[in-house]
Design a protein around this motif. Structure first.
Motif, PDB file in Angstrom:
ATOM      1  N   VAL A 116       0.914  -1.188  -0.005  1.00 40.27           N
ATOM      2  CA  VAL A 116      -0.025   0.048  -0.050  1.00 40.27           C
ATOM      3  C   VAL A 116       0.770   1.388  -0.018  1.00 40.27           C
ATOM      4  N   ALA A 117       1.996   1.268   0.910  1.00 43.62           N
ATOM      5  CA  ALA A 117       2.746   2.487   1.213  1.00 43.62           C
ATOM      6  C   ALA A 117       3.708   2.807   0.018  1.00 43.62           C
ATOM      7  N   VAL A 118       3.761   1.929  -0.834  1.00 44.97           N
ATOM      8  CA  VAL A 118       4.932   1.904  -1.800  1.00 44.97           C
ATOM      9  C   VAL A 118       4.597   2.965  -2.789  1.00 44.97           C
ATOM     10  N   ASN A 119       3.131   3.311  -2.851  1.00 43.74           N
ATOM     11  CA  ASN A 119       2.660   4.332  -3.736  1.00 43.74           C
ATOM     12  C   ASN A 119       3.429   5.785  -3.684  1.00 43.74           C
ATOM     13  N   GLY A 120       3.955   5.806  -2.467  1.00 50.74           N
ATOM     14  CA  GLY A 120       4.860   7.302  -2.378  1.00 50.74           C
ATOM     15  C   GLY A 120       4.146   8.271  -2.009  1.00 50.74           C
ATOM     16  N   ASN A 121       2.746   8.453  -2.173  1.00 54.02           N
ATOM     17  CA  ASN A 121       2.143   9.616  -1.639  1.00 54.02           C
ATOM     18  C   ASN A 121       1.744   9.712  -0.314  1.00 54.02           C
ATOM     19  N   ARG A 122       1.526  10.790   0.427  1.00 56.08           N
ATOM     20  CA  ARG A 122       1.158  10.998   1.822  1.00 56.08           C
ATOM     21  C   ARG A 122       0.053  10.059   2.065  1.00 56.08           C
ATOM     22  N   TYR A 123      -1.178  10.054   1.249  1.00 56.38           N
ATOM     23  CA  TYR A 123      -2.050   9.320   1.657  1.00 56.38           C
ATOM     24  C   TYR A 123      -1.699   7.914   1.886  1.00 56.38           C
ATOM     25  N   ALA A 124      -1.120   7.354   0.917  1.00 56.28           N
ATOM     26  CA  ALA A 124      -0.941   6.184   0.927  1.00 56.28           C
ATOM     27  C   ALA A 124       0.059   5.616   2.324  1.00 56.28           C
ATOM     28  N   MET A 125       0.970   6.454   2.322  1.00 62.47           N
ATOM     29  CA  MET A 125       1.689   6.260   3.649  1.00 62.47           C
ATOM     30  C   MET A 125       0.648   6.079   5.016  1.00 62.47           C
ATOM     31  N   GLU A 126      -0.041   7.016   5.260  1.00 58.57           N
ATOM     32  CA  GLU A 126      -0.842   7.193   6.381  1.00 58.57           C
ATOM     33  C   GLU A 126      -1.735   5.952   6.165  1.00 58.57           C
ATOM     34  N   ALA A 127      -2.496   5.517   5.071  1.00 59.18           N
ATOM     35  CA  ALA A 127      -3.014   4.355   4.999  1.00 59.18           C
ATOM     36  C   ALA A 127      -2.314   3.063   5.048  1.00 59.18           C
TER      37      ALA A 127
ATOM     38  N   TYR B 207       4.136  15.166   6.766  1.00 58.48           N
ATOM     39  CA  TYR B 207       3.191  16.011   7.449  1.00 58.48           C
ATOM     40  C   TYR B 207       4.102  17.028   8.368  1.00 58.48           C
ATOM     41  N   GLY B 208       5.040  16.654   8.918  1.00 63.69           N
ATOM     42  CA  GLY B 208       5.855  17.422   9.965  1.00 63.69           C
ATOM     43  C   GLY B 208       5.417  16.989  11.157  1.00 63.69           C
ATOM     44  N   THR B 209       4.792  15.788  11.392  1.00 58.05           N
ATOM     45  CA  THR B 209       4.161  15.563  12.837  1.00 58.05           C
ATOM     46  C   THR B 209       4.044  14.248  12.504  1.00 58.05           C
ATOM     47  N   VAL B 210       4.094  13.369  13.868  1.00 59.24           N
ATOM     48  CA  VAL B 210       3.660  12.052  13.725  1.00 59.24           C
ATOM     49  C   VAL B 210       2.708  11.484  14.787  1.00 59.24           C
ATOM     50  N   ASP B 211       1.828  12.676  14.984  1.00 63.64           N
ATOM     51  CA  ASP B 211       0.339  12.416  15.625  1.00 63.64           C
ATOM     52  C   ASP B 211      -0.647  12.333  14.812  1.00 63.64           C
ATOM     53  N   ALA B 212      -1.505  11.192  14.928  1.00 62.67           N
ATOM     54  CA  ALA B 212      -2.327  10.359  14.022  1.00 62.67           C
ATOM     55  C   ALA B 212      -3.447  11.489  14.038  1.00 62.67           C
ATOM     56  N   ASN B 213      -3.920  12.048  15.005  1.00 60.47           N
ATOM     57  CA  ASN B 213      -5.044  13.144  15.072  1.00 60.47           C
ATOM     58  C   ASN B 213      -4.667  14.591  13.903  1.00 60.47           C
ATOM     59  N   GLU B 214      -3.182  14.849  14.422  1.00 63.37           N
ATOM     60  CA  GLU B 214      -2.990  16.075  13.682  1.00 63.37           C
ATOM     61  C   GLU B 214      -2.866  15.803  12.024  1.00 63.37           C
ATOM     62  N   ILE B 215      -2.564  14.481  11.948  1.00 59.80           N
ATOM     63  CA  ILE B 215      -2.343  14.218  10.400  1.00 59.80           C
ATOM     64  C   ILE B 215      -3.687  14.291  10.092  1.00 59.80           C
ATOM     65  N   ALA B 216      -4.813  13.752  10.790  1.00 65.60           N
ATOM     66  CA  ALA B 216      -6.126  13.418  10.197  1.00 65.60           C
ATOM     67  C   ALA B 216      -6.828  15.057  10.102  1.00 65.60           C
ATOM     68  N   TYR B 217      -6.176  15.900  10.945  1.00 65.64           N
ATOM     69  CA  TYR B 217      -6.822  17.312  10.847  1.00 65.64           C
ATOM     70  C   TYR B 217      -6.163  17.783   9.623  1.00 65.64           C
ATOM     71  N   ILE B 218      -4.785  17.645   9.414  1.00 67.59           N
ATOM     72  CA  ILE B 218      -4.140  18.472   8.005  1.00 67.59           C
ATOM     73  C   ILE B 218      -4.990  17.768   6.814  1.00 67.59           C
ATOM     74  N   ARG B 219      -5.339  16.486   6.910  1.00 68.32           N
ATOM     75  CA  ARG B 219      -5.724  15.817   5.710  1.00 68.32           C
ATOM     76  C   ARG B 219      -7.120  16.515   5.269  1.00 68.32           C
ATOM     77  N   ARG B 220      -7.911  16.620   6.609  1.00 70.16           N
ATOM     78  CA  ARG B 220      -9.508  17.201   6.382  1.00 70.16           C
ATOM     79  C   ARG B 220      -9.233  18.578   5.888  1.00 70.16           C
ATOM     80  N   ASN B 221      -8.146  19.509   6.239  1.00 71.15           N
ATOM     81  CA  ASN B 221      -8.236  20.695   5.824  1.00 71.15           C
ATOM     82  C   ASN B 221      -7.884  20.816   4.497  1.00 71.15           C
ATOM     83  N   GLU B 222      -7.015  19.660   3.713  1.00 68.64           N
ATOM     84  CA  GLU B 222      -6.756  19.663   2.435  1.00 68.64           C
ATOM     85  C   GLU B 222      -7.735  19.281   1.542  1.00 68.64           C
ATOM     86  N   GLU B 223      -8.770  18.496   2.250  1.00 65.53           N
ATOM     87  CA  GLU B 223      -9.769  18.101   1.248  1.00 65.53           C
ATOM     88  C   GLU B 223     -11.275  19.060   1.062  1.00 65.53           C
TER      89      GLU B 223
END
Lengths: 146, 493, 124, 78, 88
Positions: B153-164, C108-124
């Motif tokens: 999954v993560a090898v896609n390289g973009n940030r969403y894939a990494m998070e997933a 993302y500049g952070t390792v916090d799952a909540n902050e990452i989710a917050y950044i993602r929501r703002n992007e969408e």
């Protein structure tokens, strides 16, 4: 980290750690230990080297392609030892039934395939652990398409 | 010599080729591709040979190192396992053929060789999980599958894939953790790790330590439903399957989710005898969860705008179908589940692959912007439409057959409510698949600046899968005839 | 309704404590949003299971399974062998998870799952 | 079941809870290393020296180092 | 609130599991189901069958060597995955 005391002590202690790791690997079938523990101990000596002298000088001692080859070759070696028994007419990964010399229990060179497998695992774990550490600690490598 | 060692070779062939690819390193991309392809061809031949062998001899056993079962590790291939091995290896081959010209455009050039190796390792782990008859061995392969699947999954390289990938890895480790605790419990009260021996020792153990076995059953159920993404525990799936590279999504949705269901079937039938299951509330649990899964998966899929995410939510619903068959637990329903494992593997693979083609050719991911794409790119869109129609369950196609058997099974068990659920869900499927089909073929023709061509491998795979959809729909007697004795074998213990 | 046999519980304290540690690890994994904390929790959870497993194999008065003595009772070697495998598996999973976390930090500049989710929501 | 074993187990639970409660990641990792070493000691007490050696080398050694390496490349605080 | 709820549910699970714990075979008892013919054979015959004095090594590299192959594969998978991830 580039501290003189650390460097001197590291230079002094690393060979001992390596010998101890090798001992754990080679005596794995006689005393507690084995490939996994011993390989990790050996790797920890190189991790100490990385901490004292930096990843770059470690790379000169153990270039990346060597580490990669040992990792995969260890796994291939494991399968190859197992395949020997297919040609001896037993099933995969047999030891005595495949005709490996048993030797005298308690000696280092005994137990046939177990000795070989432990040694292979030890080498593999050693290079895997050091690669895991260097890859994790290092900043983005700039090596083109390689 | 080869026929005798087939069960071991089927695991070793992809494994050794992955090792060799990794040995040569990331620079030998063409070599990696050819090795992977050759390994898959050999693997498929072996798997089909095994399938033939299971129809003749019934069950094949293989003892590693010549050690008899309670001491050594045993591979145990019955009809059900042989069926699944054949599905895994042939889908794996088709997806690799598809990857040949497409993969390099999707991920970085210097990870392509690693990608092939990880792909083969994932296939190995699926085969190992299905074939192994030893609990701890199954756990080891489960961990291999979670690491390699997360990497794919993560090898896609973009940030969403990494998070997933992170989410997927952490949740599936939770799942394997609870499975391991359950294995420890079972080992503690029975003293064996081999499934056959556990089944023998279990009645005595149950008389003495009932709570332990209930606890382990619960832990197994939680662990495997997390990994198989049954409804309330599906949260990782849409992200992971939606953001992975095309080929990974196809394999993850088509095969990986199902192997955990195979493990579940093994636990249900091989360890805990069927009359034993009825003591525990596992059946109603499964029915409730799968009903919710079917409905919620479809409803959530309707709300998606991204085509891959939509397909991922549809997988949640389809996993619900498979678990529904296991919850009803009549022979016909279990045949329906097994058939759905096959049919969903084919349908979801073709859907993900063609969706990936469409995204690559047009650059459009949004569902409602696909207007007229079918006229410009007929092949991928036709493949998508065929998969979508099969998914809805239009009669001559294969999706209909498995739904038919699931419905028959529900009627056998006097639970016509679930037939209604299946019908409603087919309607919901139509609600999100049909607009795409209609819009893409009858909408206004779009203007693309350039018309790209699909590589030959991709065209071959899509055609082959489309043929498979039609063949398994028209000649459904073929898999059903194979599965009937398999399910009999399961119910007999 | 609940009657606890305290002697049995004291005897089985290894199992009980292993399960408690397992739950603590589980709790760390579920409630903390920091991904590195989650990974530590994952390790704690897995080691707890390993403790449980090794405790299963223990025999009162048994020696370590180095078979160089005669007429001694040994502990069960099978759980130890399984756990050796388990430890290595858990280390590999940890290493891979950490590499993903490092990569996420670059994005993302952070390792916090909540902050990452917050950044993602703002992007969408 | 001796009192010594029970104290070690209690220490393990405390370590696990502390690793969950501390704010700093570095201290959490150090607590985790202590936890792993205690675990190795406990396994030695259960007469599984192989597992003890492996845990001391892998759990307390390599895992801790890997966690430190990851923390050095990310943030120190939770 | 969320924390309190989580803690309460964990305590409930903990009590349930403690009930399970008191039903388990007694710790360290030689009669527990685990000590059946499987470890007996490992302990009594592994020296002649495998040549290794250390029964644990005999198990991981001979009786159950296939598990160890899986383990080696996990390590290799982890490193391949890591290299692939850090490179892309």
């Amino acid at each position: 980290m580039r501290d003189l005391i650390v460097r001197v002590i590291a230079r002094f202690i690393i060979p001992f750690i390596q010998v101890y790791g090798l001992y754990i690997v080679l005596y794995g079938h006689v005393s507690p230990g084995g490939g996994f523990a011993g390989g990790t101990v050996m790797a920890s000596s190189l991790i100490l080297y990385v901490m004292a002298f930096g990843a770059r000088s470690e790379k000169r001692r153990l270039p990346e392609w060597v580490a990669r080859s040992i990792e995969s070759a260890g796994a291939v070696f494991f399968v190859a030892i197992g395949l020997v028994s297919l040609f001896q007419g037993t099933t995969f990964l047999a030891n005595q039934a495949a005709g490996f010399p048993m030797g005298i229990p308690g000696r280092v060179f005994s137990a046939g395939a177990i000795f070989l497998l432990t040694f292979g695992i030890g080498m593999k774990v050693f290079s895997t652990m050091i690669t895991l550490f260097t890859h994790l600690i290092e900043e983005e490598e700039k090596e083109g398409t390689g | 010599m080869i026929t005798q060692h087939l069960p071991a070779l089927i695991i070793l062939v992809p494994l050794v080729s992955a090792f060799i690819i990794l040995l040569l390193g990331p620079n030998y991309v063409r070599f990696a591709r050819h090795t992977a392809m050759a390994a898959s061809v050999v693997l498929t031949v072996f798997a089909l040979l095994l399938l033939l062998e299971t129809t003749q001899d019934g069950t094949i056993r293989y003892y590693f190192g010549g050690w008899q079962p309670p001491w050594g590790i045993e591979l145990y291939i019955d009809r059900m396992t042989g069926f699944f091995l054949a599905i895994v290896s042939s889908i794996n081959l088709l997806v690799l053929v598809f990857a040949a010209g497409v993969l390099e455009q999707e991920i970085r050039e210097r990870v392509v060789a690693h990608y092939y190796a990880l792909f083969l390792i994932l296939t190995t782990s699926l085969l190992g999980i299905a074939a192994s008859n030893d609990l701890f061995n199954i756990f080891v392969f489960l961990e291999i599958s979670s690491v390699s699947a997360a990497a794919l999954v993560a090898v896609n390289g973009n940030r969403y894939a990494m998070e997933a990938g992170v989410k997927y890895l952490i949740l599936s480790t939770l799942g394997s953790g609870s499975v391991l605790l359950a294995i420890a419990n079972i080992y503690m009260v029975t003293g064996y790790l081999n499934l056959t021996y556990i089944a023998e020792a279990l009645p005595a153990a149950f008389a003495q330590y009932p709570l332990n076995i209930v606890a382990s059953l619960g832990l197994i159920m939680v662990g495997l439903t997390v990994k198989a993404a049954l409804y309330p525990l599906h949260i990782w799936l849409p992200d992971a399957h939606g953001s992975a590279p095309t080929t990974s999504s196809a394999v993850l949705s088509g095969l990986v989710v199902k192997v955990y269901i195979i493990v579940f079937i093994k636990f249900l039938f091989r360890i805990f005898p069927v009359d034993f299951i009825e003591i525990f509330p596992i059946q109603p649990n499964l029915l409730v969860m799968s009903t919710f899964g079917i409905l919620m998966g479809s409803i959530l899929a309707i709300r998606q705008t991204d085509i891959k995410k939509m397909l991922a939510y549809s997988t949640v619903a389809q996993v619900g179908y498979i678990f529904l068959g296991l919850g009803v637990l009549t022979p016909n329903a279990v045949i329906g589940s097994m058939l759905h494992i096959l049919n969903h593997a084919i349908m979801k693979t073709i859907l993900f692959l063609s969706a990936g083609c469409i995204i690559k050719l047009t650059g459009i991911r949004e569902v409602n912007r696909l207007e007229g794409v079918g006229r410009v790119y007929p092949l991928p869109m036709a493949a998508f439409s065929l998969g979508a129609l099969a998914m809805i369950g239009i009669p001559p196609l294969n999706g209909f057959v498995s739904k038919w058997y699931l419905g028959l099974g529900a009627l056998d068990a006097d639970q016509p409510f679930f037939v209604l659920i299946i019908l409603v869900s087919s309607f919901l499927n139509g609600l999100y698949y049909l607009p795409i089909v209609i819009r893409s073929f009858f909408g206004r023709e779009p203007r693309f600046s350039e018309i790209k061509v699909l590589p030959i491998g991709a065209r071959f795979t899509l055609t082959a899968l489309a043929v498979a959809i039609v063949v398994f729909g028209l000649f459904s007697a073929l898999p059903v005839g194979y599965l009937e004795p398999a399910v009999e074998q399961l119910f007999a213990g | 309704m609940i009657d606890l046999d305290l002697v049995k519980l004291w005897d089985n304290a290894f199992y009980g404590m292993a399960i408690i540690i397992f739950l603590v690890g589980f709790w760390i994994m579920l409630t903390h949003s920091n991904l590195i904390k989650k990974i530590i929790g994952m390790n704690i959870m897995e080691t707890a299971i390993f403790l449980f497993f090794v405790a299963i194999g223990y025999v009162q008065g048994g020696a370590a399974p180095i078979l160089d003595q005669q007429g001694v009772s040994y502990v069960n070697p099978l759980p130890s062998a399984l756990i050796l495998t388990g430890i290595v598996v858990s280390v590999s999973v940890t290493a891979f998870a950490l590499s993903l976390v490092v990569k996420l930090y670059q994005y993302y500049g952070t390792v916090d799952a909540n902050e990452i989710a917050y950044i993602r929501r703002n992007e969408e | 079941m001796s009192v010594f074993h029970f104290l070690l187990l209690l220490f393990l639970v405390v370590c696990a809870l502390a690793a969950g409660r501390t704010r700093g990641l570095i201290s959490a990792v150090i607590i985790f290393a202590a936890y792993s070493l205690t675990m190795a000691l406990l396994w030695q007490q259960l007469h599984s020296p192989d597992v003890a050696i492996t845990e001391a080398a892998m759990g307390a050694g390599v895992t801790t180092l890997l966690l430190f390496a990851a923390i050095s490349r990310t943030g120190r605080m939770e | 609130m969320k924390l309190v709820f989580g803690a309460l549910s964990l305590i409930a699970i903990g009590i349930l599991l403690l009930i399970v714990v008191q039903e388990m075979p007694t710790f360290g008892s030689p009669d527990s189901p685990v000590h059946n013919e499987v470890p007996t054979r490992y302990l009594e015959h592994s020296v002649e069958e495998t040549g290794a004095l250390n029964a644990v090594t005999a198990i991981i590299t001979d009786y159950r060597a296939f598990d160890t192959l899986g383990e080696v594969t996990v390590l290799l998978t982890a490193i391949a995955a890591m290299v692939a991830i850090l490179r892309c």
